[in-house]
Design a protein around this motif. Structure first.
Motif, short mmCIF file in Angstrom:
data_model
loop_
_atom_site.label_atom_id
_atom_site.label_comp_id
_atom_site.label_asym_id
_atom_site.label_seq_id
_atom_site.Cartn_x
_atom_site.Cartn_y
_atom_site.Cartn_z
N GLU A 176 0.83 -1.21 0.00
CA GLU A 176 0.00 0.00 0.00
C GLU A 176 0.86 1.26 0.00
O GLU A 176 0.59 2.22 -0.73
CB GLU A 176 -0.92 -0.02 1.22
N GLU A 177 1.91 1.26 0.82
CA GLU A 177 2.80 2.41 0.89
C GLU A 177 3.53 2.63 -0.44
O GLU A 177 3.68 3.77 -0.89
CB GLU A 177 3.81 2.22 2.02
N LEU A 178 3.97 1.55 -1.07
CA LEU A 178 4.68 1.66 -2.35
C LEU A 178 3.78 2.23 -3.44
O LEU A 178 4.19 3.11 -4.20
CB LEU A 178 5.22 0.29 -2.77
N PHE A 179 2.57 1.72 -3.53
CA PHE A 179 1.65 2.21 -4.55
C PHE A 179 1.28 3.67 -4.31
O PHE A 179 1.13 4.45 -5.26
CB PHE A 179 0.39 1.34 -4.60
N ASN A 180 1.12 4.05 -3.04
CA ASN A 180 0.82 5.45 -2.75
C ASN A 180 1.97 6.37 -3.14
O ASN A 180 1.76 7.47 -3.63
CB ASN A 180 0.52 5.62 -1.25
N GLU A 181 3.19 5.88 -2.95
CA GLU A 181 4.36 6.69 -3.28
C GLU A 181 4.58 6.78 -4.79
O GLU A 181 4.89 7.84 -5.33
CB GLU A 181 5.60 6.11 -2.61
N TRP A 182 4.41 5.66 -5.47
CA TRP A 182 4.70 5.62 -6.91
C TRP A 182 3.59 6.20 -7.77
O TRP A 182 3.85 6.83 -8.79
CB TRP A 182 4.94 4.17 -7.34
N LEU A 183 2.34 6.00 -7.36
CA LEU A 183 1.22 6.33 -8.25
C LEU A 183 0.35 7.47 -7.76
O LEU A 183 -0.57 7.87 -8.47
CB LEU A 183 0.34 5.09 -8.45
N VAL A 190 -5.58 6.03 -8.87
CA VAL A 190 -4.78 5.03 -9.58
C VAL A 190 -4.07 4.09 -8.61
O VAL A 190 -4.04 2.87 -8.81
CB VAL A 190 -3.74 5.72 -10.51
N SER A 191 -3.51 4.65 -7.53
CA SER A 191 -2.80 3.81 -6.56
C SER A 191 -3.75 2.83 -5.88
O SER A 191 -3.41 1.65 -5.71
CB SER A 191 -2.11 4.68 -5.51
N GLN A 192 -4.96 3.29 -5.53
CA GLN A 192 -5.93 2.40 -4.89
C GLN A 192 -6.40 1.33 -5.86
O GLN A 192 -6.61 0.17 -5.47
CB GLN A 192 -7.14 3.20 -4.38
N LEU A 193 -6.55 1.70 -7.15
CA LEU A 193 -6.96 0.73 -8.15
C LEU A 193 -5.91 -0.36 -8.32
O LEU A 193 -6.23 -1.56 -8.33
CB LEU A 193 -7.21 1.43 -9.49
N ALA A 194 -4.65 0.03 -8.44
CA ALA A 194 -3.57 -0.94 -8.61
C ALA A 194 -3.45 -1.83 -7.38
O ALA A 194 -3.27 -3.05 -7.50
CB ALA A 194 -2.26 -0.21 -8.88
N TYR A 195 -3.57 -1.23 -6.22
CA TYR A 195 -3.49 -1.98 -4.97
C TYR A 195 -4.62 -3.00 -4.88
O TYR A 195 -4.41 -4.17 -4.53
CB TYR A 195 -3.55 -0.99 -3.81
N GLY A 196 -5.82 -2.58 -5.22
CA GLY A 196 -6.97 -3.48 -5.19
C GLY A 196 -6.84 -4.63 -6.17
O GLY A 196 -7.21 -5.77 -5.87
#
Length: 325
Positions: free
Chosen positions: A275-282, A289-295
């Motif tokens: 979750e932290e990685l996706f929030n930082e990258w996206l 977008v970050s929540q979509l990729a994480y999900g």
């Protein structure tokens, strides 16, 4: 040999966890993420007692977490009570509320139980938001900071908090392990399999569920105290959050493996950094977008092995052993 292998499965990860802070800065981002991993692992293990052993999918465990945070913090602010003692009071308060909540909900199963606990968590959030004279309302509560005090559970470095959370993981895991192998654990499995059949053979299903709820709620209350001392500020929407606490804790167990000792540990170790990685990258791209990729990643994991990553890992190990033989 089997005993040695089983021991190494736990000794090596524990040794790695103890040594982990040596590879990070004292006040760095990495150590804070690892500390949150351990906190959510402890919370997941607490949820696992009810959700894993009894198959009671609770979506309201944020209520006990928030109660723990507010109880210890208000005792510190109003009466100067040390958070170490406040944590005991927080556990007692959460256990009491957990037991009372079990009385009207213990006969519910499946989505009815989930909805009832969800509603309770939201009620607690609404009360905390409106009862501003006690909780501070939407403004939130700040923990008074001192320049490092063991009595106040405050430290200049993030490393002591890391080891506090590691201790919480060890305690909650030990409690789960002891419960799962006790008479209560066997009764919970009987209730999980067939409540009617369990009652026929003499299991007091109501008492069994209440006991599990009290233990689970007490552990969540302790985690709430640790969170308050680690973060120093919180509000009702944070500690009573449906998505941020209740759903995330349940997902951690589901992703890792519901009802297993390793499940919450594996789930937290995967979900929180991911979750932290996706929030930082996206997070700098389009909204959501970050929540979509994480999900999507979580969905892929569930589709790959519905019983969780710990079960998937066990399957892979068996295949590797078979190929080796």
């Amino acid at each position: 040999m089997a005993l040695t292998r089983n021991s190494l499965q736990w000794v090596l990860p524990l040794a790695a966890a103890i040594a982990a802070p040596w590879f990070f800065e004292d006040q760095g981002y990495g150590i804070r993420v690892l500390t949150l991993v351990l906190l959510f692992a402890a919370m997941g293990q607490a949820w696992n007692i009810v959700g894993g052993l009894a198959n009671q999918i609770s979506l309201g465990h944020a209520a006990f977490f928030g109660l723990g945070a507010y109880t210890s913090t208000l005792l510190l602010l109003r009466f100067g009570v040390s958070p170490w003692l406040g944590m005991l009071a927080a556990m007692a308060m959460a256990a009491l509320v957990g037991g009372l909540l079990s009385l009207p909900t213990m006969r519910l199963r499946g989505h009815y139980f989930a909805l009832a606990t969800l509603a309770f968590g939201e009620v607690m959030r609404a009360i905390a938001n409106t009862w501003a004279s006690v909780t501070g309302g939407p403004v939130g509560v700040s923990v008074p900071y001192s320049e490092g005090s063991l009595a106040l559970m405050q430290f200049k470095s993030s490393v002591p908090y890391y080891y506090l959370m590691l201790g919480a993981v060890l305690v909650s895991t030990l409690v789960f392990w002891l419960v799962s192998r006790s008479r209560l654990g066997y009764r919970l499995r009987a209730v999980k399999a067939n409540p009617q059949a369990a009652e026929v053979i003499g299991v007091d299903t109501s008492r069994t569920r209440i006991q599990a709820s009290v233990i689970s709620a007490a552990l969540m209350g302790a985690c709430g105290t640790l969170y308050a001392q680690f973060i120093f500020f919180f509000d009702p929407d944070t500690v009573f959050s449906l998505v941020g606490i209740s759903v995330k804790v349940a997902l951690i167990c589901i992703i890792g493996g519901v009802g297993t000792v390793a499940g919450p540990l594996v789930g937290a170790l995967v979900m929180i950094p991911l979750e932290e990685l996706f929030n930082e990258w996206l997070s700098g791209h389009a909204a959501g977008v970050s929540q979509l990729a994480y999900g999507l990643i979580l969905i892929a994991i569930i589709l790959l092995e519905p019983r969780g990553l710990s079960v998937l890992w066990a399957r892979l190990r068996q295949l590797m052993r078979g190929q080796h033989v």
